[in-house]
Design a protein around this motif. Sequence first.
Motif, PDB file in Angstrom:
ATOM      1  N   VAL A   7       0.804  -0.778  -0.068  1.00  0.00           N
ATOM      2  CA  VAL A   7       0.064  -0.215  -0.045  1.00  0.00           C
ATOM      3  C   VAL A   7       1.051   0.886   0.628  1.00  0.00           C
ATOM      4  N   LYS A   8       2.371   0.737   1.055  1.00  0.00           N
ATOM      5  CA  LYS A   8       3.061   2.124   0.942  1.00  0.00           C
ATOM      6  C   LYS A   8       3.295   2.837  -0.227  1.00  0.00           C
ATOM      7  N   LEU A  19       0.771   4.796  -2.315  1.00  0.00           N
ATOM      8  CA  LEU A  19       0.816   6.098  -2.151  1.00  0.00           C
ATOM      9  C   LEU A  19       2.152   6.563  -2.880  1.00  0.00           C
ATOM     10  N   HIS A  20       3.134   6.296  -3.051  1.00  0.00           N
ATOM     11  CA  HIS A  20       4.402   7.302  -3.651  1.00  0.00           C
ATOM     12  C   HIS A  20       4.415   6.901  -4.720  1.00  0.00           C
ATOM     13  N   GLU A  38       1.443   6.828  -6.144  1.00  0.00           N
ATOM     14  CA  GLU A  38       0.660   7.688  -7.012  1.00  0.00           C
ATOM     15  C   GLU A  38       0.714   9.247  -7.118  1.00  0.00           C
ATOM     16  N   GLY A  39       1.389   9.362  -6.244  1.00  0.00           N
ATOM     17  CA  GLY A  39       2.179  11.359  -5.231  1.00  0.00           C
ATOM     18  C   GLY A  39       3.201  11.431  -6.684  1.00  0.00           C
ATOM     19  N   ARG A  69       3.677  13.203  -1.167  1.00  0.00           N
ATOM     20  CA  ARG A  69       3.477  11.933  -1.165  1.00  0.00           C
ATOM     21  C   ARG A  69       4.537  10.743  -1.491  1.00  0.00           C
ATOM     22  N   GLY A 116       3.051  12.553   4.755  1.00  0.00           N
ATOM     23  CA  GLY A 116       1.346  12.508   4.203  1.00  0.00           C
ATOM     24  C   GLY A 116       0.902  13.023   5.538  1.00  0.00           C
ATOM     25  N   HIS A 128      -0.159   9.782   7.327  1.00  0.00           N
ATOM     26  CA  HIS A 128      -1.149   8.555   7.618  1.00  0.00           C
ATOM     27  C   HIS A 128       0.119   7.803   6.307  1.00  0.00           C
ATOM     28  N   MET A 129       0.993   7.752   6.116  1.00  0.00           N
ATOM     29  CA  MET A 129       1.780   6.968   4.928  1.00  0.00           C
ATOM     30  C   MET A 129       2.836   6.147   6.330  1.00  0.00           C
TER      31      MET A 129
END
Length: 115
Positions: free
Chosen positions: A2-3, A6-7, A9-10, A95, A100, A111-112
């Motif tokens: 998941v982490k 998120l990276h 996505e950023g 991100r 986060g 949150h990250m």
Amino acid sequence: MVKKFLHIEGLMVLLAVIYIYSLYEFSWWIFLLLILSPDVSMLAYLIDDRIGATVYNAFHTYIVSIFMILLAIFLKSDAWMMIGLIWTAHIGMDRLFGYGLKYTSSFKATHMQRL
């Protein structure tokens, strides 16, 4: 995993915004000058962690920056568009590097990850 998402996505947000920014042919000097400006919101942590997290999160959520971009489109305002794009790029960059939204318990609780 998941982490990593998120990276990535950023990174995608950052690259997309840089591309859109280039289409508008805005000044890259202004981009470089303002890319870190949302981090001024960290000064709210001088008051306390709860207020600091609230202010920081308000400046580091896509809700406000993308609303500004939509408003710029509606108003046909290049200045608002430039600010909204730079702001969104900043959030994407944060991100990407693992910064986060903050929890009220401390500046380092996000949150990250825990910084």
